[in-house]
Design a protein around this motif. Structure first.
Motif, PDB file in Angstrom:
ATOM      1  N   ALA A  37       0.828  -1.205   0.000  1.00  0.00           N
ATOM      2  CA  ALA A  37       0.000   0.000   0.000  1.00  0.00           C
ATOM      3  C   ALA A  37       0.863   1.257   0.000  1.00  0.00           C
ATOM      4  N   ILE A  38       1.973   1.227   0.745  1.00  0.00           N
ATOM      5  CA  ILE A  38       2.891   2.372   0.747  1.00  0.00           C
ATOM      6  C   ILE A  38       3.552   2.530  -0.616  1.00  0.00           C
ATOM      7  N   LEU A  39       3.890   1.399  -1.237  1.00  0.00           N
ATOM      8  CA  LEU A  39       4.494   1.457  -2.570  1.00  0.00           C
ATOM      9  C   LEU A  39       3.554   2.142  -3.558  1.00  0.00           C
ATOM     10  N   ILE A  40       2.269   1.872  -3.446  1.00  0.00           N
ATOM     11  CA  ILE A  40       1.295   2.528  -4.324  1.00  0.00           C
ATOM     12  C   ILE A  40       1.319   4.034  -4.091  1.00  0.00           C
ATOM     13  N   GLN A  41       1.420   4.464  -2.834  1.00  0.00           N
ATOM     14  CA  GLN A  41       1.485   5.891  -2.527  1.00  0.00           C
ATOM     15  C   GLN A  41       2.698   6.546  -3.181  1.00  0.00           C
ATOM     16  N   VAL A  42       3.822   5.800  -3.191  1.00  0.00           N
ATOM     17  CA  VAL A  42       5.058   6.348  -3.752  1.00  0.00           C
ATOM     18  C   VAL A  42       5.003   6.380  -5.275  1.00  0.00           C
ATOM     19  N   LEU A  43       4.523   5.295  -5.876  1.00  0.00           N
ATOM     20  CA  LEU A  43       4.516   5.204  -7.343  1.00  0.00           C
ATOM     21  C   LEU A  43       3.440   6.070  -7.978  1.00  0.00           C
ATOM     22  N   THR A 308      -4.128  17.839  -0.909  1.00  0.00           N
ATOM     23  CA  THR A 308      -3.135  16.796  -0.662  1.00  0.00           C
ATOM     24  C   THR A 308      -2.858  16.676   0.825  1.00  0.00           C
ATOM     25  N   SER A 309      -3.807  17.023   1.616  1.00  0.00           N
ATOM     26  CA  SER A 309      -3.640  16.946   3.060  1.00  0.00           C
ATOM     27  C   SER A 309      -3.539  15.501   3.495  1.00  0.00           C
ATOM     28  N   ILE A 310      -3.266  15.340   4.779  1.00  0.00           N
ATOM     29  CA  ILE A 310      -3.120  14.008   5.336  1.00  0.00           C
ATOM     30  C   ILE A 310      -4.391  13.191   5.185  1.00  0.00           C
ATOM     31  N   VAL A 311      -5.542  13.866   5.127  1.00  0.00           N
ATOM     32  CA  VAL A 311      -6.807  13.142   4.976  1.00  0.00           C
ATOM     33  C   VAL A 311      -6.856  12.406   3.641  1.00  0.00           C
ATOM     34  N   ARG A 312      -6.471  13.078   2.555  1.00  0.00           N
ATOM     35  CA  ARG A 312      -6.483  12.421   1.237  1.00  0.00           C
ATOM     36  C   ARG A 312      -5.458  11.297   1.180  1.00  0.00           C
ATOM     37  N   GLN A 313      -4.290  11.538   1.756  1.00  0.00           N
ATOM     38  CA  GLN A 313      -3.256  10.510   1.748  1.00  0.00           C
ATOM     39  C   GLN A 313      -3.730   9.270   2.498  1.00  0.00           C
ATOM     40  N   VAL A 314      -4.323   9.509   3.670  1.00  0.00           N
ATOM     41  CA  VAL A 314      -4.827   8.378   4.450  1.00  0.00           C
ATOM     42  C   VAL A 314      -5.953   7.673   3.699  1.00  0.00           C
ATOM     43  N   GLY A 315      -6.803   8.440   3.017  1.00  0.00           N
ATOM     44  CA  GLY A 315      -7.887   7.836   2.259  1.00  0.00           C
ATOM     45  C   GLY A 315      -7.379   6.895   1.173  1.00  0.00           C
ATOM     46  N   GLN A 316      -6.378   7.344   0.412  1.00  0.00           N
ATOM     47  CA  GLN A 316      -5.834   6.466  -0.625  1.00  0.00           C
ATOM     48  C   GLN A 316      -5.159   5.247  -0.014  1.00  0.00           C
ATOM     49  N   PHE A 317      -4.435   5.440   1.084  1.00  0.00           N
ATOM     50  CA  PHE A 317      -3.759   4.311   1.733  1.00  0.00           C
ATOM     51  C   PHE A 317      -4.776   3.277   2.216  1.00  0.00           C
ATOM     52  N   VAL A 318      -5.841   3.750   2.845  1.00  0.00           N
ATOM     53  CA  VAL A 318      -6.861   2.828   3.355  1.00  0.00           C
ATOM     54  C   VAL A 318      -7.535   2.082   2.208  1.00  0.00           C
ATOM     55  N   SER A 320      -6.320   1.398  -0.813  1.00  0.00           N
ATOM     56  CA  SER A 320      -5.383   0.416  -1.371  1.00  0.00           C
ATOM     57  C   SER A 320      -5.248  -0.791  -0.450  1.00  0.00           C
ATOM     58  N   THR A 321      -5.187  -0.532   0.854  1.00  0.00           N
ATOM     59  CA  THR A 321      -5.053  -1.630   1.812  1.00  0.00           C
ATOM     60  C   THR A 321      -6.278  -2.535   1.791  1.00  0.00           C
ATOM     61  N   LEU A 322      -7.451  -1.936   1.706  1.00  0.00           N
ATOM     62  CA  LEU A 322      -8.677  -2.738   1.673  1.00  0.00           C
ATOM     63  C   LEU A 322      -8.730  -3.625   0.435  1.00  0.00           C
ATOM     64  N   LEU A 323      -8.372  -3.066  -0.707  1.00  0.00           N
ATOM     65  CA  LEU A 323      -8.415  -3.861  -1.938  1.00  0.00           C
ATOM     66  C   LEU A 323      -7.395  -4.995  -1.891  1.00  0.00           C
ATOM     67  N   LEU A 324      -6.202  -4.699  -1.410  1.00  0.00           N
ATOM     68  CA  LEU A 324      -5.195  -5.753  -1.292  1.00  0.00           C
ATOM     69  C   LEU A 324      -5.608  -6.800  -0.264  1.00  0.00           C
ATOM     70  N   SER A 325      -6.369  -6.369   0.758  1.00  0.00           N
ATOM     71  CA  SER A 325      -6.806  -7.305   1.795  1.00  0.00           C
ATOM     72  C   SER A 325      -7.781  -8.340   1.251  1.00  0.00           C
ATOM     73  N   ILE A 326      -8.473  -8.015   0.171  1.00  0.00           N
ATOM     74  CA  ILE A 326      -9.382  -9.005  -0.425  1.00  0.00           C
ATOM     75  C   ILE A 326      -8.610 -10.254  -0.817  1.00  0.00           C
ATOM     76  N   PHE A 327      -7.471 -10.035  -1.470  1.00  0.00           N
ATOM     77  CA  PHE A 327      -6.662 -11.197  -1.860  1.00  0.00           C
ATOM     78  C   PHE A 327      -6.033 -11.840  -0.628  1.00  0.00           C
ATOM     79  N   GLY A 328      -5.663 -11.007   0.351  1.00  0.00           N
ATOM     80  CA  GLY A 328      -5.111 -11.568   1.581  1.00  0.00           C
ATOM     81  C   GLY A 328      -6.110 -12.451   2.301  1.00  0.00           C
ATOM     82  N   MET A 329      -7.368 -12.044   2.333  1.00  0.00           N
ATOM     83  CA  MET A 329      -8.398 -12.863   2.964  1.00  0.00           C
ATOM     84  C   MET A 329      -8.614 -14.172   2.212  1.00  0.00           C
TER      85      MET A 329
END
Length: 762
Positions: A37-43, A308-318, A320-329
């Motif tokens: 999820a962090i990698l997505i934020q960077v890329l 680009t406040s912390i709210v938007r950054q956290v929103g994208q991180f959350v 991305s994490t949720l979508l990746l968690s589907i495969f993790g589940m």
């Protein structure tokens, strides 16, 4: 805390573990998910402006879009370079007149004339000819006999000099440029600076070096000696010095100035001007204006409203994490073996990271979106695990892409989804690595159908649709070839053996199997029969039939070391064990497991195949020799451990199937009257015996699986050992009947198990 620990133990589906172990076990996998999820934020960093409507060429705009600020539309690199090249080409080259060119060229010609005169004066004819030949070669002129004969005559030499001087004095002052300068300065016009005065004249009005040679013929006498015109041309070529010389630096400076004057902006939009018109079909110009507007806002920051406040950054991180968690589940609840293997989880994370990196490169370089390599990780997962797991990965990654700004258009979301689905479902039709292009064709077909459908919806031009199909085919082919090429590496990293590798290992011409067929032919024939039985049983319970067959081929390769000690390789009536101590015989029989593992490592067999060698015996007792040892030492304790295989017990359904098929195939040979009922009774007795011994306690077999295995083995064995007609000779031989009954009695004993083959009394 206790409740959370209980939850972790329940989710892991493993025996209770210490709290620190559970935390580390699940925490390591959670860290991989967070890292992605962090990698997505960077890329894919968030833009400093609000998200624009997702529009693409061919769709109908739902509303007007107006410019909130004035902005320019820059020209594309290709367009700007072309205009600059045209501007530079329009600049006429600059030539400067050199008045000293006449004197320079006259001096060169006269020097040559003096050298010829000096060579031809006062010497015999043969010596003069040789000297002239040497002189001409020194100057680089042809020294043919005809040329030498011309120059040997002083009168001809004088005529040549006079013609050359008249040509130079008459033609060179008019202005003549060299052929090299002419080629380096194309264009219809040229500028000439003469006596500090610059003039622009047509290029066709200026004589070139080649035209000087034609003008020189007018200054020859009439009649002209044969060959003199050609000699004059050669001398002019040799000593030419143009009176018009190209000023390269000045010309390039003027052209660079012309390039700089080309405006980099195609058009300027004013504040409030309409960028996209509602209810109109979006075209190339609309996309160009929208992209220019977005780029200007990002670079200038004029509309940066703190989005680009912390709210938007956290929103994208959350998100991305949720979508990746589907495969993790999916891994946690339905693919527990992969989830609990950190090497396999790490490989999936690595494949996802590589895919995201490639997608970022494509998004940042304006590369066609059809080249997003979603098929690469999906193919690898499909080949290592299964198509369902790969299809889930394709859906998750496609959904993940759709949340990122560069991929919000419909085609950028749909085409990767179709390509990934095609990759996940196509692996079933490919059985060998040499068929990698078939994968590429199927994936390319998915892209092609999607591109055609989108083209019809968006009323796109046929050229755009064909281009999309082409890039999709390129993507599919490249991903399939790369995935198949790196598959052996991924197998090593994950510890998984794919069906493609198993099919290659199933080649009976492999060296270790050829050795088995030549050095232990009875064992080889037995292995082939067991492979047929086990494969049929594996199909009956949806186990891996390819793995079972290949495992059966190699399960007894250890007998290569001592083939003569096993009944299937002995000549009838000769049993080497009759003269041996039972302990020694059991040790030799048991040793074939260790020898088999050693040979398997030497042959570089994967772990999944090596497991069949010890597990098909499990921890069974070599009952025949154990009974002999007890009879040989009545009243003494005989340790069963000395007659027991080292194990482990079967750990998979496939090795458990082989254990049953191995024993059943050996025992069935001793049946006197192999009817279906007697074969079924034999299969039931052997299977139940192994269940009673606890040999399947560690294998994931259900009672339904065992019932189906017994049914399939009975049917297959009945086909192999079908009832035969009793011929008169056999029918009249009572000895044969007695022998068959004795063999049947032996097989029917409770210790009828895997030892029926390893013992000499099969």
């Amino acid at each position: 805390m206790a409740a959370f620990r209980t939850l972790l133990e329940t989710l892991s589906r493993r025996p209770a573990r210490a709290w620190p172990d559970a935390f580390v076990h699940h925490g390591a996998r959670a860290l991989l998910l967070v890292a992605l999820a962090i990698l997505i934020q960077v890329l894919f960093p968030l833009a400093t402006i609000p998200e624009f409507p997702a529009v693409e060429k061919g769709m109908v705009a739902g509303e007007d879009m107006l410019a909130e600020v004035a902005f320019p539309i820059p020209k594309g690199d290709t367009e700007l370079d072309a205009e600059r090249a045209d501007a530079a080409a329009a600049v006429a080259p600059l030539f400067r007149y050199d008045p000293g060119a006449v004197d320079t060229m006259l001096a060169r010609v006269r020097g040559f004339n003096r050298a010829v005169d000096s060579t031809t004066s006062g010497g015999p004819a043969p010596a003069t000819g040789a000297a002239l030949t040497s002189l001409l070669q020194t100057y680089g002129l042809p020294s043919s006999p005809a040329t030498v004969a011309l120059l040997e005559q002083p009168s001809t030499n004088r005529v040549l000099l006079q013609s050359l001087e008249r040509t130079i004095r008459a033609e060179l002052p008019r202005g003549i440029m060299s052929s090299v300068d002419s080629e380096d300065s194309p264009g219809p016009q040229m500028r000439i600076v003469r006596d500090s005065i610059e003039s622009v004249i047509a290029r066709d009005s200026v004589a070139t070096q080649s035209s000087l040679y034609d003008l020189a013929t007018r200054h020859l006498p009439d009649p002209t000696p044969a060959g003199l015109a050609d000699l004059q041309r050669l001398v002019l070529i040799l000593f030419f010095d143009g009176s018009l010389k190209l000023d390269r630096q000045a010309t390039e400076d003027a052209r660079e100035q012309a390039r700089r004057t080309v405006p980099a902006v195609k058009e300027r939009f004013l504040r409030g001007q309409r960028i996209i018109t509602a209810h109109d079909v979006v075209g190339d110009d609309d996309i160009e204006r929208l992209n220019a507007y977005r780029t200007y806002l990002q670079e200038s920051g004029v509309l940066d409203r703190g989005n680009t406040s912390i709210v938007r950054q956290v929103g994208q991180f959350v998100l991305s994490t949720l979508l990746l968690s589907i495969f993790g589940m999916l891994l946690l609840f339905y693919r527990t073996t992969a989830y609990h293997n950190f090497r396999q989880v790490s490989l999936i994370a690595l494949l996802t990271a590589v895919f995201l990196g490639a997608a970022a490169i494509i998004a940042n370089t304006a590369t066609p979106m059809e080249l997003v390599p979603i098929a690469f990780p999906v193919l690898v997962v499909a080949m290592l695990w299964d198509g369902r797991m790969a299809l889930t990965l394709a859906l998750v990654t496609a959904a993940l892409l759709s949340t990122l700004t560069p991929f919000m258009a419909l085609s950028a979301r749909l085409l990767p989804l179709l390509g990934g689905a095609g990759a996940a479902l196509s692996v079933r039709v490919v059985r060998r690595r040499s068929q990698g292009l078939v994968l590429g064709a199927i994936i390319g077909l998915a892209y092609a159908i999607g591109a055609i459908a989108l083209g019809m919806i968006r009323t796109r031009e046929m050229s755009d649709v064909l281009e999309s199909i082409m890039w999709g085919m390129v993507n599919g082919t490249a991903c399939s070839l790369i995935a198949m090429g790196f598959l052996p590496l991924f197998e090593t990293m994950s510890g998984i053996t794919t069906d493609q590798t198993l099919l290659e290992l199933g080649d009976l011409n492999r060296p270790i199997l050829k050795r088995l067929s030549l050095e232990a032919s009875g064992t080889y024939a037995h292995s082939i029969n067991v492979a047929n039985l086990a494969e049929a049983a594996a199909r009956a319970i949806d186990a891996n039939p390819i793995l079972v067959r290949v495992g059966a081929y190699y399960h007894d390769i250890g007998k290569i070391a001592t083939p003569q000690y096993f009944i299937e390789n002995q000549a009838r009536g000769r049993n080497i064990h009759e003269q041996m101590d039972p302990h020694q015989s059991a040790a030799i029989v048991r040793q074939h497991v260790e020898d088999g593992l050693r040979l398997a490592y030497e042959a570089k067999l994967p772990a999944a195949v090596r497991a069949f060698i010890p597990e098909h015996h499990g921890t069974q007792l070599i009952g025949y020799f154990y009974d002999l040892a007890k009879k040989a030492s009545p009243g003494e304790f005989v340790d069963p451990a000395d007659f027991q295989y080292p194990g482990p017990k079967p750990q998979t359904r496939e090795t458990a199937i082989l254990m049953i098929a191995d024993s059943v195939e050996s025992a069935a040979k001793a049946l006197a009257d192999p009817t279906h009922d007697r074969i079924r009774e034999l299969v039931d007795r052997i299977t139940d015996s192994k269940i009673a011994q606890g040999q399947f306690d560690e294998a994931p077999l259900t009672m339904r699986d065992l019932h189906r295995i017994k049914d399939q083995l009975s049917v297959t064995l009945s086909g192999i050992y079908h009832h035969r007609i009793d011929y008169p000779a056999a029918a009249l031989n009572p000895v044969a009947d007695v022998r068959d009954e004795a063999l049947e009695t032996l097989v029917n004993e409770d210790r009828t198990d895997d030892n029926s083959r390893d013992s000499p009394e099969q």
